[in-house]
Motif scaffolding. Sequence first.
Motif, mmCIF file in Angstrom:
data_model
loop_
_atom_site.group_PDB
_atom_site.id
_atom_site.type_symbol
_atom_site.label_atom_id
_atom_site.label_comp_id
_atom_site.label_asym_id
_atom_site.label_seq_id
_atom_site.Cartn_x
_atom_site.Cartn_y
_atom_site.Cartn_z
ATOM 1 N N ASP A 173 0.867 -1.174 0.000
ATOM 2 C CA ASP A 173 0.000 0.000 0.000
ATOM 3 C C ASP A 173 0.907 1.227 0.000
ATOM 4 O O ASP A 173 1.591 1.499 0.989
ATOM 5 N N PRO A 174 0.949 1.975 -1.100
ATOM 6 C CA PRO A 174 1.876 3.100 -1.199
ATOM 7 C C PRO A 174 1.605 4.209 -0.191
ATOM 8 O O PRO A 174 2.470 5.050 0.054
ATOM 9 N N GLU A 175 0.419 4.210 0.407
ATOM 10 C CA GLU A 175 0.079 5.263 1.361
ATOM 11 C C GLU A 175 0.597 4.978 2.770
ATOM 12 O O GLU A 175 0.694 5.895 3.587
ATOM 13 N N PHE A 176 0.922 3.723 3.046
ATOM 14 C CA PHE A 176 1.399 3.415 4.394
ATOM 15 C C PHE A 176 2.786 3.991 4.597
ATOM 16 O O PHE A 176 3.657 3.884 3.729
ATOM 17 N N VAL A 177 3.009 4.579 5.755
ATOM 18 C CA VAL A 177 4.204 5.383 5.981
ATOM 19 C C VAL A 177 5.508 4.623 5.702
ATOM 20 O O VAL A 177 6.427 5.183 5.088
ATOM 21 N N LEU A 178 5.610 3.382 6.121
ATOM 22 C CA LEU A 178 6.873 2.660 5.923
ATOM 23 C C LEU A 178 7.121 2.263 4.474
ATOM 24 O O LEU A 178 8.229 1.845 4.130
ATOM 25 N N ASN A 179 6.102 2.393 3.618
ATOM 26 C CA ASN A 179 6.261 2.073 2.199
ATOM 27 C C ASN A 179 6.671 3.284 1.364
ATOM 28 O O ASN A 179 6.974 3.137 0.173
ATOM 29 N N ARG A 180 6.660 4.447 1.948
ATOM 30 C CA ARG A 180 6.986 5.654 1.196
ATOM 31 C C ARG A 180 8.489 5.747 0.935
ATOM 32 O O ARG A 180 9.292 5.446 1.823
ATOM 33 N N PRO A 181 8.887 6.159 -0.282
ATOM 34 C CA PRO A 181 10.314 6.221 -0.632
ATOM 35 C C PRO A 181 11.137 7.048 0.346
ATOM 36 O O PRO A 181 12.277 6.683 0.674
ATOM 37 N N GLU A 182 10.570 8.137 0.841
ATOM 38 C CA GLU A 182 11.327 9.005 1.745
ATOM 39 C C GLU A 182 11.571 8.362 3.104
ATOM 40 O O GLU A 182 12.367 8.865 3.907
ATOM 41 N N GLN A 183 10.893 7.253 3.376
ATOM 42 C CA GLN A 183 11.063 6.578 4.665
ATOM 43 C C GLN A 183 11.992 5.365 4.565
ATOM 44 O O GLN A 183 12.096 4.576 5.504
ATOM 45 N N ALA A 184 12.681 5.231 3.442
ATOM 46 C CA ALA A 184 13.593 4.096 3.276
ATOM 47 C C ALA A 184 14.620 4.074 4.406
ATOM 48 O O ALA A 184 15.202 5.087 4.766
ATOM 49 N N GLY A 185 14.814 2.898 4.970
ATOM 50 C CA GLY A 185 15.796 2.753 6.034
ATOM 51 C C GLY A 185 15.333 3.225 7.399
ATOM 52 O O GLY A 185 16.153 3.414 8.306
ATOM 53 N N THR A 186 14.028 3.412 7.575
ATOM 54 C CA THR A 186 13.511 3.871 8.860
ATOM 55 C C THR A 186 13.975 2.951 9.989
ATOM 56 O O THR A 186 13.845 1.736 9.906
ATOM 57 N N SER A 187 14.497 3.569 11.061
ATOM 58 C CA SER A 187 14.938 2.783 12.217
ATOM 59 C C SER A 187 14.444 3.357 13.539
ATOM 60 O O SER A 187 14.720 2.800 14.604
ATOM 61 N N VAL A 188 13.721 4.488 13.459
ATOM 62 C CA VAL A 188 13.127 5.093 14.651
ATOM 63 C C VAL A 188 11.644 5.298 14.377
ATOM 64 O O VAL A 188 11.271 5.851 13.339
ATOM 65 N N LEU A 189 10.809 4.838 15.283
ATOM 66 C CA LEU A 189 9.365 4.946 15.101
ATOM 67 C C LEU A 189 8.795 5.915 16.123
ATOM 68 O O LEU A 189 9.051 5.797 17.323
ATOM 69 N N LEU A 190 8.028 6.896 15.629
ATOM 70 C CA LEU A 190 7.312 7.830 16.493
ATOM 71 C C LEU A 190 5.868 7.371 16.525
ATOM 72 O O LEU A 190 5.214 7.298 15.487
ATOM 73 N N ALA A 191 5.364 7.077 17.703
ATOM 74 C CA ALA A 191 4.060 6.427 17.794
ATOM 75 C C ALA A 191 3.131 7.151 18.760
ATOM 76 O O ALA A 191 3.521 8.086 19.451
ATOM 77 N N GLY A 192 1.879 6.677 18.775
ATOM 78 C CA GLY A 192 0.868 7.255 19.651
ATOM 79 C C GLY A 192 0.852 6.592 21.016
ATOM 80 O O GLY A 192 1.712 5.772 21.354
ATOM 81 N N ARG A 193 -0.160 6.942 21.793
ATOM 82 C CA ARG A 193 -0.271 6.433 23.160
ATOM 83 C C ARG A 193 -0.545 4.925 23.192
ATOM 84 O O ARG A 193 -1.170 4.375 22.309
ATOM 85 N N ASN A 194 -0.024 4.302 24.239
ATOM 86 C CA ASN A 194 -0.293 2.896 24.530
ATOM 87 C C ASN A 194 0.202 1.977 23.422
ATOM 88 O O ASN A 194 -0.444 0.978 23.094
#
Length: 207
Positions: free
Chosen positions: A57-78
């Motif tokens: 799904d191209p809309e999911f954040v980890l699939n976006r080209p600019e997020q290649a190599g993501t190693s830190v996740l910023l998340a919501g509560r709980n």
Amino acid sequence: MKPFTVHTGVAAALLRDNIDTDAIIPSREMKTVGKTGLAEGLFANWRYADVQTRRPDPEFVLNRPEQAGTSVLLAGRNFGCGSSREHAVWALAEWGIRAIVAPSFGAIFFDNCLRNGLLPLVLPETEVRELAEAVQVDPQARPLTLDLSAGRLLGPWGLSRAIELAAEDREMLLTGLDPIERTRQLLSQIEAFEAADRRRFAWLYLS
């Protein structure tokens, strides 16, 4: 486990509240009892437009080209609430996630992170959103640095936040020694105690 001292990496914002372990890795994706082979199932219901064919799904954040190599996740509560499955942490780690920053975590998930070399950092929700706004403009050019040795998170625009962990948890990550390995470091003392105890209370040790 791999020690965590200083890490600089691309950050992705997934600011949904109550992301449970079944969202992190659905039960159907848990096809192994080991720590490998799980990354493909990470966020499977969100990463794939078609789970069966694995069409992204191209809309999911980890699939976006600019997020290649993501190693830190910023998340919501709980983050990481729900079941106690350690597979959720294993899948994140195999994908390459080294740290998760959120306002709060599921308690068991938090402990599982520590015991697998991932840094779970608790910050106020306003500060997590501030970090997300700072990095989303250009994630590749605006990485986050988590310096556990110095106890600081550093980001763009001069952002700096304290990394606060219990002393025992901090030591576990810095040394890369989980509770079992830390106990093994005391093996000579344990053996000395057992030998002395056997001499003192020989009647307890009937062969």
